[in-house]
Design an enzyme around this catalytic site. Sequence first.
Site, PDB file in Angstrom:
ATOM      1  N   ASP A   1       0.827  -1.211   0.000  1.00  0.00           N
ATOM      2  CA  ASP A   1       0.000   0.000   0.000  1.00  0.00           C
ATOM      3  C   ASP A   1       0.861   1.260   0.000  1.00  0.00           C
ATOM      4  O   ASP A   1       0.517   2.266  -0.631  1.00  0.00           O
ATOM      5  CB  ASP A   1      -0.911   0.019   1.232  1.00  0.00           C
ATOM      6  CG  ASP A   1      -2.048  -0.987   1.110  1.00  0.00           C
ATOM      7  OD1 ASP A   1      -2.199  -1.575   0.021  1.00  0.00           O
ATOM      8  OD2 ASP A   1      -2.770  -1.185   2.099  1.00  0.00           O
TER       9      ASP A   1
ATOM     10  N   GLU B   1       3.719   1.823  -1.343  1.00  0.00           N
ATOM     11  CA  GLU B   1       4.244   2.123  -2.679  1.00  0.00           C
ATOM     12  C   GLU B   1       3.140   2.702  -3.565  1.00  0.00           C
ATOM     13  O   GLU B   1       3.367   3.641  -4.334  1.00  0.00           O
ATOM     14  CB  GLU B   1       4.827   0.852  -3.307  1.00  0.00           C
ATOM     15  CG  GLU B   1       5.374   1.022  -4.720  1.00  0.00           C
ATOM     16  CD  GLU B   1       6.596   1.938  -4.809  1.00  0.00           C
ATOM     17  OE1 GLU B   1       6.994   2.262  -5.939  1.00  0.00           O
ATOM     18  OE2 GLU B   1       7.147   2.333  -3.753  1.00  0.00           O
TER      19      GLU B   1
ATOM     20  N   ASP C   1       0.544   4.396  -2.451  1.00  0.00           N
ATOM     21  CA  ASP C   1       0.328   5.760  -1.944  1.00  0.00           C
ATOM     22  C   ASP C   1       1.390   6.718  -2.480  1.00  0.00           C
ATOM     23  O   ASP C   1       1.101   7.870  -2.819  1.00  0.00           O
ATOM     24  CB  ASP C   1       0.358   5.767  -0.412  1.00  0.00           C
ATOM     25  CG  ASP C   1      -0.853   5.070   0.191  1.00  0.00           C
ATOM     26  OD1 ASP C   1      -1.868   4.935  -0.514  1.00  0.00           O
ATOM     27  OD2 ASP C   1      -0.773   4.655   1.361  1.00  0.00           O
TER      28      ASP C   1
ATOM     29  N   GLU D   1     -11.651   6.854  14.857  1.00  0.00           N
ATOM     30  CA  GLU D   1     -11.935   5.428  14.715  1.00  0.00           C
ATOM     31  C   GLU D   1     -10.686   4.701  14.214  1.00  0.00           C
ATOM     32  O   GLU D   1      -9.734   5.325  13.745  1.00  0.00           O
ATOM     33  CB  GLU D   1     -13.072   5.210  13.707  1.00  0.00           C
ATOM     34  CG  GLU D   1     -14.336   6.010  13.982  1.00  0.00           C
ATOM     35  CD  GLU D   1     -15.270   6.016  12.786  1.00  0.00           C
ATOM     36  OE1 GLU D   1     -15.435   4.957  12.149  1.00  0.00           O
ATOM     37  OE2 GLU D   1     -15.825   7.083  12.470  1.00  0.00           O
TER      38      GLU D   1
ATOM     39  N   LYS E   1      -8.728   2.543  11.449  1.00  0.00           N
ATOM     40  CA  LYS E   1      -8.799   2.356   9.992  1.00  0.00           C
ATOM     41  C   LYS E   1      -8.569   0.874   9.706  1.00  0.00           C
ATOM     42  O   LYS E   1      -7.437   0.399   9.652  1.00  0.00           O
ATOM     43  CB  LYS E   1      -7.758   3.211   9.270  1.00  0.00           C
ATOM     44  CG  LYS E   1      -7.939   3.169   7.756  1.00  0.00           C
ATOM     45  CD  LYS E   1      -6.959   4.080   7.042  1.00  0.00           C
ATOM     46  CE  LYS E   1      -7.240   4.049   5.536  1.00  0.00           C
ATOM     47  NZ  LYS E   1      -7.171   2.704   4.947  1.00  0.00           N
TER      48      LYS E   1
ATOM     49  N   LYS F   1     -12.676  12.193  11.963  1.00  0.00           N
ATOM     50  CA  LYS F   1     -13.820  12.860  11.326  1.00  0.00           C
ATOM     51  C   LYS F   1     -14.328  13.996  12.209  1.00  0.00           C
ATOM     52  O   LYS F   1     -14.375  13.859  13.438  1.00  0.00           O
ATOM     53  CB  LYS F   1     -14.964  11.861  11.108  1.00  0.00           C
ATOM     54  CG  LYS F   1     -14.612  10.692  10.209  1.00  0.00           C
ATOM     55  CD  LYS F   1     -15.736   9.669  10.175  1.00  0.00           C
ATOM     56  CE  LYS F   1     -15.355   8.472   9.309  1.00  0.00           C
ATOM     57  NZ  LYS F   1     -16.356   7.401   9.365  1.00  0.00           N
TER      58      LYS F   1
ATOM     59  N   CYS G   1      24.957 -30.754  10.269  1.00  0.00           N
ATOM     60  CA  CYS G   1      25.648 -32.010  10.609  1.00  0.00           C
ATOM     61  C   CYS G   1      25.817 -32.956   9.425  1.00  0.00           C
ATOM     62  O   CYS G   1      26.504 -33.976   9.544  1.00  0.00           O
ATOM     63  CB  CYS G   1      24.913 -32.729  11.740  1.00  0.00           C
ATOM     64  SG  CYS G   1      23.300 -33.405  11.248  1.00  0.00           S
TER      65      CYS G   1
END
Length: 671
Positions: A32, A34, A36, A113, A115, A290, A411
Amino acid sequence: MESIEQQLTELRTTLRHHEYLYHVMDAPEIPDAEYDRLMRELRELETKHPELITPDSPTQRVGAAPLAAFSQIRHEVPMLSLDNVFDEESFLAFNKRVQDRLKNNEKVTWCCELKLDGLAVSILYENGVLVSAATRGDGTTGEDITSNVRTIRAIPLKLHGENIPARLEVRGEVFLPQAGFEKINEDARRTGGKVFANPRNAAAGSLRQLDPRITAKRPLTFFCYGVGVLEGGELPDTHLGRLLQFKKWGLPVSDRVTLCESAEEVLAFYHKVEEDRPTLGFDIDGVVIKVNSLEQQEQLGFVARAPRWAVAFKFPAQEQMTFVRDVEFQVGRTGAITPVARLEPVHVAGVLVSNATLHNADEIERLGLRIGDKVVIRRAGDVIPQVVNVVLSERPEDTREVVFPTHCPVCGSDVERVEGEAVARCTGGLICGAQRKESLKHFVSRRAMDVDGMGDKIIDQLVEKEYVHTPADLFKLTAGKLTGLERMGPKSAQNVVNALEKAKETTFARFLYALGIREVGEATAAGLAAYFGTLEVLEAASIEELQKVPDVGIVVASHVHNFFAEESNRNVISELLAEGVHWPAPIVINAEEIDSPFAGKTVVLTGSLSQMSRDDAKARLVELGAKVAGSVSKKTDLVIAGEAAGSKLAKAQELGIEVIDEAEMLRLLGS
């Protein structure tokens, strides 16, 4: 040098490609963060050159086209997305813009809230009855997922209470708790099905099944966060008031919703949620902020694709891209061979990551991974970093195949993979130095024998110098011998000897866990100790008798039985007891004599508790005569569900088992 037009075209093409992979195919190729970054780059260029903005630019719409296999629903009110901020400075700038746009210096309160990292949906109720549900889609048209949404137990098919509007469209997020995600992937690996990269993909894939019966088997859940259509009724004039009203009507709302009186309180909320993030039990990637007043929201209005009165304040990315420089193979205490990717170091969620687990050969094949590949790395909470997927579109030409070893890298013994198991194992046993080291590290660990001060480097040296071969040899160490180790002076050596002496006094459950029997974790060890009471009785138990213990099936019972049947293991136990390891005699709890609502019941805890730790809750339940199991079955009498309870809660509901919440548990414990 590229022209501005070429840069814009390339950015738009790249973003559209990744939107399609993310929204339609449920198979994102890049993190996400990248996406954005690319979107920010496009917006900045378009801001500088507004004459070059096109109507079909990704900045001018919300999502991606709906899948043709589903019928479509047109949103009566568009489902917009939110603008993002990534640091305190950007949030404070957003706060100032809001204040500046409002008249008369009105006070602003904020409804904050979580996300959620799931799939946005709209659900329409007519006269309180669920009639349709749709995905966000492109913001104006989504996919009709009504049949699938009806299978999600968290979503009421009929609202209850008073003054329910004639038509009410609620909006929220469908997501998959971490426990449910792990269970789905565990089942998929066992059956050869599709393994999901992360809970978000699993939620999307589950919700967009053409067969609702498959969706019904997935432990999806839902929180609502807003409203679209409202006809024939009224709602409170604040965002928080609306959420509280939804809750009264039976709609699920996160209990982390918080009203903040200032920007400073919002920042405090952000940092508290960031701190609590690893313990939530489900994925979030930030907080949503908000304006609480609906009147102020109307004054502020919207821009093309997002409201001016809300913003998503994202956490540092938990996924990043880097390159695989090599793949090495580690040997665990049970001989399990685990491939580990050595990475070009990259910061993920604030931590520098240079290694990531690849689990097993099947996982390498599933990923299609080659040495030199560009990959997406994910780190969530305290989870070991893992490779999510290969960026095939950017695969270098000089990549090399990953070759799984046929002989132990430590081993040289043969590597064996039993049919039906995903894990390959070294057959060397205690002749393998790696297995010996890891077994001893487990034995002295905090939740096992809890030998303070005996770290990994000390164990490594003790094995390499051949001072210690079995756990019993630890208790034969002297301060003089320890002083010969690197960075170990006389005082430190004596402290370790004292810690070993103190560790001799333990509990039967800790001792069993410390032995490192395959598949026997803390909960199973506690169950075995409580059921059999003494080591002698446990050693003599048959596979059939072992299966009578809650949470012990044929596989675990066989591992326990085979462990005690092995003479070398019995000899080590005898040596440990001879060195003075001991525990209190068992207290026989007769459930019939205990006046407790939990007496004689098999109880399962799921989800996170807020008032006490899981260990404390288990201990208290056992004191009151309960048997605490780790998984839900037909033998289970009661499930205690904390926050973000996942697949165990879903299974309990499916089997009709009684479920109580933490508050009811505390009330019963108090009684």
